[in-house]
Enzyme design. Structure first.
Site, PDB file in Angstrom:
ATOM      1  CE1 TYR A   1      -3.105   2.989   0.434  1.00  0.00           C
ATOM      2  CE2 TYR A   1      -3.406   2.401   2.746  1.00  0.00           C
ATOM      3  CZ  TYR A   1      -3.706   3.209   1.668  1.00  0.00           C
ATOM      4  OH  TYR A   1      -4.598   4.246   1.826  1.00  0.00           O
TER       5      TYR A   1
ATOM      6  CE  LYS B   1      -6.028   1.531  -0.817  1.00  0.00           C
ATOM      7  NZ  LYS B   1      -6.583   1.521   0.565  1.00  0.00           N
TER       8      LYS B   1
END
Length: 297
Positions: free
Chosen positions: A134, A163
């Site tokens: 992320y 992400k």
């Protein structure tokens, strides 16, 4: 096979006076599966993991895995700015049956790109399930550069994707170019889902899906099925709602919206506080325009 394609919800954590409201969490999970959500991400930013105890996080991960029961993938947020703690949480999530991990880049410490490679290598060597990084520089003060993913891939093979929430579409394009089609890219911004999918992204880890899961699933599925025009039109149609859900720090607006819509997900945890009156009225007006509020609201 990718971890998932389409709409993954970064699900809120409902709270009550006792702590995590597991009855409500179970209801939300069932609703998401019914509405077509393609994956559930538990204990992320939107789930207020940073203000949950480790025991609460582990209970939430275990509960979600058991409730979902293999119907869709469960991705557990296990990141930390303490590598040893991230390893511990990742090992737990794997043992609890999570399908994959979402691991944020270390925050506050402000490590180097070399440090990022070492951090994720250490986590990856302790687990076998896929890891999605992320990258959200606005929260971490650290941007993982495209070439760092390539360097990391020389050391581990279970870091499968990212992400991407940098907001930098050029950076996303460079990650896609360097890493190739086998590297999974998911939008971390609800207003950039279709732009990122146009560069090879597989979908979104979504905040907005907490309130309109069927719509986010429909939009991403349209793109995956080749209906580019429909997907584009839906992205543009939903962007004012996406904007309203980020008028204050996430997850303040989305949790407020869910309570306004009757989901009764409970309070925010300090240091997050209720929305300002002005922003609350703006949020209500936008929700009303999308037909998401009952007349009583």
């Amino acid at each position: 096979m990718p971890v998932f394609k389409g709409s993954g919800v970064a699900i809120v954590t409902p709270f009550n006076e006792e702590g995590v409201n597991f009855e409500k969490l179970g209801e939300l999970i069932e609703w998401h599966i019914k509405e077509g959500t393609d994956a559930i991400i538990i204990c992320g930013t939107t789930g207020e993991a940073s203000t949950m105890t480790q025991e609460e996080q582990q209970q939430a991960i275990k509960f979600t895995v058991e409730k979902v029961a293999g119907r869709i993938p469960v991705i557990a947020g296990t990141g930390s700015n303490n590598t040893a703690h991230a390893v511990e949480m990742s090992e737990y999530a794997q043992s609890a049956g999570a399908d994959a991990l979402l691991v944020i880049t270390p925050y506050y410490n402000k490590t180097t790109q070399k440090g990022l490679v070492a951090h994720f290598t250490e986590i990856a060597r302790h687990v076998d399930i896929p890891i999605i990084i992320y990258n959200v520089p606005s929260r971490t003060s650290l941007n993982m550069l495209p070439e760092t993913y390539l360097e990391l891939s020389k050391h581990v093979d279970n870091v499968v994707g990212v992400k991407e929430a940098s907001g930098d579409i050029v950076q996303v394009a460079e990650i896609a170019r360097i890493m190739g089609k086998s590297f999974e890219i998911y939008s971390g911004n609800d207003d950039q889902v279709i732009p990122i999918m146009s560069l090879g992204g597989l979908g979104v880890i979504s905040v907005t899906a907490n309130i309109i899961p069927a719509k986010i699933h429909e939009m991403t599925t349209a793109y995956l099925n080749g209906d580019i025009e429909k997907a584009r039109d839906m992205q543009l149609e939903l962007n004012p709602l996406n904007k309203a859900l980020f008028i204050e720090t996430n997850p303040i607006p989305v949790k407020t919206a869910m309570n306004l819509m009757g989901f009764n997900v409970g309070p925010l945890r300090l240091p997050l506080v209720e929305m300002s009156d002005k922003n609350l009225e703006y949020l209500k007006s936008v929700l009303s325009k999308y037909g998401l509020l009952k007349e009583a609201n």
